[in-house]
Design an enzyme around this catalytic site. Structure first.
Site, mmCIF file in Angstrom:
data_model
loop_
_atom_site.group_PDB
_atom_site.id
_atom_site.type_symbol
_atom_site.label_atom_id
_atom_site.label_comp_id
_atom_site.label_asym_id
_atom_site.label_seq_id
_atom_site.Cartn_x
_atom_site.Cartn_y
_atom_site.Cartn_z
ATOM 1 N N SER A 1 0.719 -1.260 0.059
ATOM 2 C CA SER A 1 -0.191 0.104 0.034
ATOM 3 C C SER A 1 0.773 1.386 0.060
ATOM 4 O O SER A 1 1.795 1.422 1.030
ATOM 5 C CB SER A 1 -0.866 0.115 1.074
ATOM 6 O OG SER A 1 -1.524 1.142 1.314
ATOM 7 N N SER B 1 -0.566 4.031 0.746
ATOM 8 C CA SER B 1 -1.340 5.073 1.676
ATOM 9 C C SER B 1 -0.166 5.571 2.576
ATOM 10 O O SER B 1 -0.341 6.753 2.823
ATOM 11 C CB SER B 1 -2.399 4.387 2.201
ATOM 12 O OG SER B 1 -3.208 4.381 1.136
ATOM 13 N N THR C 1 -8.705 -0.859 2.832
ATOM 14 C CA THR C 1 -8.689 -1.424 1.304
ATOM 15 C C THR C 1 -8.959 -2.820 1.200
ATOM 16 O O THR C 1 -9.346 -3.448 2.055
ATOM 17 C CB THR C 1 -6.941 -1.041 0.521
ATOM 18 O OG1 THR C 1 -7.136 -1.330 -0.570
ATOM 19 C CG2 THR C 1 -6.244 -1.755 1.301
ATOM 20 N N LYS D 1 -13.580 -3.106 2.478
ATOM 21 C CA LYS D 1 -14.397 -2.175 2.306
ATOM 22 C C LYS D 1 -15.872 -2.181 2.736
ATOM 23 O O LYS D 1 -16.570 -1.377 3.143
ATOM 24 C CB LYS D 1 -14.305 -1.424 0.992
ATOM 25 C CG LYS D 1 -12.809 -0.990 0.683
ATOM 26 C CD LYS D 1 -12.794 -0.268 -0.744
ATOM 27 C CE LYS D 1 -11.219 -0.018 -1.176
ATOM 28 N NZ LYS D 1 -11.062 0.689 -2.407
ATOM 29 N N GLY E 1 -15.710 -4.367 -16.083
ATOM 30 C CA GLY E 1 -15.663 -4.989 -14.834
ATOM 31 C C GLY E 1 -16.737 -4.399 -13.902
ATOM 32 O O GLY E 1 -17.299 -3.485 -14.119
ATOM 33 N N ALA E 2 -16.950 -5.351 -12.724
ATOM 34 C CA ALA E 2 -18.157 -5.268 -12.252
ATOM 35 C C ALA E 2 -17.651 -5.465 -10.693
ATOM 36 O O ALA E 2 -18.421 -6.026 -10.029
ATOM 37 C CB ALA E 2 -19.232 -6.078 -12.493
ATOM 38 N N GLY E 3 -16.467 -5.153 -10.370
ATOM 39 C CA GLY E 3 -16.023 -5.327 -8.885
ATOM 40 C C GLY E 3 -16.246 -4.006 -8.004
ATOM 41 O O GLY E 3 -17.145 -3.190 -8.394
ATOM 42 N N TYR F 1 -2.380 2.150 -11.877
ATOM 43 C CA TYR F 1 -1.945 3.379 -11.705
ATOM 44 C C TYR F 1 -0.279 3.378 -12.048
ATOM 45 O O TYR F 1 -0.017 4.354 -12.090
ATOM 46 C CB TYR F 1 -2.071 4.141 -10.753
ATOM 47 C CG TYR F 1 -1.990 3.414 -9.416
ATOM 48 C CD1 TYR F 1 -0.464 3.475 -8.709
ATOM 49 C CD2 TYR F 1 -2.868 2.624 -8.660
ATOM 50 C CE1 TYR F 1 -0.325 2.639 -7.591
ATOM 51 C CE2 TYR F 1 -2.507 1.768 -7.573
ATOM 52 C CZ TYR F 1 -1.204 1.964 -7.119
ATOM 53 O OH TYR F 1 -0.825 1.058 -6.038
ATOM 54 N N GLY G 1 -4.929 5.437 -13.365
ATOM 55 C CA GLY G 1 -5.377 5.739 -11.874
ATOM 56 C C GLY G 1 -4.687 6.428 -10.929
ATOM 57 O O GLY G 1 -5.129 6.537 -9.585
HETATM 58 P P1 NDP Z 1 -12.342 -6.832 -7.703
HETATM 59 O O1 NDP Z 1 -12.036 -8.131 -7.542
HETATM 60 O O2 NDP Z 1 -13.403 -6.502 -6.846
HETATM 61 O O3 NDP Z 1 -13.138 -6.849 -9.140
HETATM 62 C C1 NDP Z 1 -12.282 -7.270 -10.187
HETATM 63 C C2 NDP Z 1 -13.075 -7.207 -11.700
HETATM 64 O O4 NDP Z 1 -12.259 -7.251 -12.828
HETATM 65 C C3 NDP Z 1 -14.120 -8.477 -11.930
HETATM 66 O O5 NDP Z 1 -15.435 -7.681 -12.354
HETATM 67 C C4 NDP Z 1 -13.652 -9.341 -12.743
HETATM 68 O O6 NDP Z 1 -14.451 -9.931 -13.447
HETATM 69 C C5 NDP Z 1 -12.626 -8.521 -13.459
HETATM 70 N N1 NDP Z 1 -11.437 -9.068 -14.166
HETATM 71 C C6 NDP Z 1 -10.542 -9.543 -13.240
HETATM 72 N N2 NDP Z 1 -9.440 -10.261 -14.236
HETATM 73 C C7 NDP Z 1 -10.056 -10.017 -15.596
HETATM 74 C C8 NDP Z 1 -9.651 -10.378 -16.667
HETATM 75 N N3 NDP Z 1 -8.186 -10.835 -16.909
HETATM 76 N N4 NDP Z 1 -10.307 -9.911 -17.764
HETATM 77 C C9 NDP Z 1 -11.303 -9.284 -17.540
HETATM 78 N N5 NDP Z 1 -11.963 -9.071 -16.385
HETATM 79 C C10 NDP Z 1 -11.232 -9.402 -15.316
HETATM 80 O O7 NDP Z 1 -11.421 -5.713 -7.894
HETATM 81 P P2 NDP Z 1 -11.390 -4.228 -7.429
HETATM 82 O O8 NDP Z 1 -12.340 -3.563 -8.109
HETATM 83 O O9 NDP Z 1 -10.975 -4.155 -6.001
HETATM 84 O O10 NDP Z 1 -9.986 -3.611 -7.984
HETATM 85 C C11 NDP Z 1 -9.736 -3.700 -9.568
HETATM 86 C C12 NDP Z 1 -8.497 -2.914 -9.766
HETATM 87 O O11 NDP Z 1 -8.575 -1.793 -9.419
HETATM 88 C C13 NDP Z 1 -7.296 -3.375 -9.264
HETATM 89 O O12 NDP Z 1 -6.348 -3.550 -10.361
HETATM 90 C C14 NDP Z 1 -6.829 -2.380 -8.317
HETATM 91 O O13 NDP Z 1 -5.206 -2.269 -8.189
HETATM 92 C C15 NDP Z 1 -7.412 -1.079 -8.882
HETATM 93 N N6 NDP Z 1 -7.618 -0.132 -7.953
HETATM 94 C C16 NDP Z 1 -7.382 1.258 -8.197
HETATM 95 C C17 NDP Z 1 -7.711 2.297 -7.339
HETATM 96 C C18 NDP Z 1 -6.960 3.667 -7.866
HETATM 97 O O14 NDP Z 1 -7.159 4.775 -6.934
HETATM 98 N N7 NDP Z 1 -6.318 3.882 -8.788
HETATM 99 C C19 NDP Z 1 -8.479 2.035 -6.413
HETATM 100 C C20 NDP Z 1 -8.939 0.983 -6.069
HETATM 101 C C21 NDP Z 1 -8.578 -0.234 -6.919
HETATM 102 P P3 NDP Z 1 -15.050 -11.330 -13.218
HETATM 103 O O15 NDP Z 1 -16.180 -11.001 -12.236
HETATM 104 O O16 NDP Z 1 -15.478 -12.148 -14.501
HETATM 105 O O17 NDP Z 1 -14.115 -12.407 -12.230
#
Ligand code: NDP
Length: 263
Positions: A14, A16, A59, A63, A120-122, A208, A228
């Site tokens: 991190s 931070s 983080t 969260k 993406g849907a995370g 980023y 990012g």
């Molecule tokens: P999550 O684990 O919550 O979600 C990951 C998402 O990415 C899912 O929708 C997953 O799809 C998809 N995914 C993962 N690998 C692949 C791939 N190879 N091809 C296509 N889709 C893929 O992750 P987060 O939302 O927590 O984090 C995502 C990114 O954001 C990380 O890289 C993190 O470092 C970055 N981040 C940056 C921040 C910033 O301030 N710049 C802040 C927070 C995060 P599926 O459902 O199909 O598995």
């Protein structure tokens, strides 16, 4: 002396502590910001009080856990149902989400926007999509798996998995997946991604610290691109503004925090 920490697992990577300590030192505030590797998200609140913290960031992957344990949640965090910043007042844990407003500050040069496609849907997708929706932007989300899209049902977004996605025009395309973080993969199959990029003007990648295959493809297709890094910076600026009870302006805090990216 005030004490702040970031909770996560893993947490060693991190940035931070570096962001916050640069600003705390620069502003001559008697405080330290450290990191804490939490084993179980359910213990977040107890650890926060055991460590006698004045404030904390949260983080991945805690969260949502932290959101559940707050006594009060402020602003857009209620919609996202995840927080990355907490303070305590009168033994009350108060939670905020600064990822969403941090993202909006980082794309201010791209505004106004009418329509955006989010890949993406995370958790990060949820914060960004809610922030854009609040600003009246039409948001579409496409995800590799169908299952993750369930978290977004009834939120007013246009949802598709890779099979149902049809190429359309968007002002901006945003990668919120970790595709390309440690490999050469794209966040959407090439035959769908490239024609989509050819119709868009702006691109944003939440990753980023490197030029991802996604941003590289965006540059090749003449989109105006952003990584990012500023989102990370601004979520930190907004968090410290909260920790310091608005006694310092965002620009004062930013002046010191941004050194983390140049030193
Ligand atoms: P999550 O684990 O919550 O979600 C990951 C998402 O990415 C899912 O929708 C997953 O799809 C998809 N995914 C993962 N690998 C692949 C791939 N190879 N091809 C296509 N889709 C893929 O992750 P987060 O939302 O927590 O984090 C995502 C990114 O954001 C990380 O890289 C993190 O470092 C970055 N981040 C940056 C921040 C910033 O301030 N710049 C802040 C927070 C995060 P599926 O459902 O199909 O598995």
């Amino acid at each position: 002396m005030k004490l702040f920490a970031v909770f996560g697992n893993p947490i060693n990577h991190s940035i931070s502590p570096r962001l916050h300590n640069l600003a705390l030192n620069g502003l001559h505030i008697n405080a330290i910001y450290t990191r804490y590797c939490l084993e179980n998200g359910k213990d977040f609140k107890k650890k926060f009080y055991d460590l006698k913290l004045d404030g904390a960031n949260i983080t991945v992957p805690f969260k949502e856990f932290a959101y559940m344990q707050c006594d009060e949640v402020i602003g857009i965090a209620k919609e996202i149902k995840a927080i990355n910043t907490v303070i305590t007042k009168n033994n009350h844990l108060i939670g905020y989400n600064t990822d969403a407003p941090g993202f909006m500050l980082s794309i201010k040069d791209f505004l106004p926007l009418k329509s955006v496609l989010i890949l993406g849907a995370g958790g990060t997708s949820k914060a960004i999509s809610c922030a854009l929706k609040d600003r009246g932007v039409k948001v579409s989300i496409v995800n590799r798996s169908k299952k993750r899209l369930d978290d977004f049902i009834d939120m007013g977004f246009n949802l598709n998995d890779w099979d149902s996605y049809e190429i359309q025009s968007y002002d901006m395309v945003i990668n919120t997946t970790s595709a390309g973080l440690n490999d050469g993969s794209l966040p959407l199959p090439k035959n769908l991604l490239i024609p989509t990029l050819k119709r868009a003007s702006y691109a944003f990648d939440v990753i980023y610290h490197k030029l991802t295959p996604f941003l590289s493809a965006c540059k090749q297709n003449n989109l105006t691109c952003k990584s990012g890094a500023d989102m990370l910076l601004y979520q930190g600026v907004l968090a410290l503004e909260i920790f310091l009870e608005n006694r310092y302006s965002q620009s004062e805090i930013k002046k010191y925090m941004e050194k983390a990216f140049t030193l």
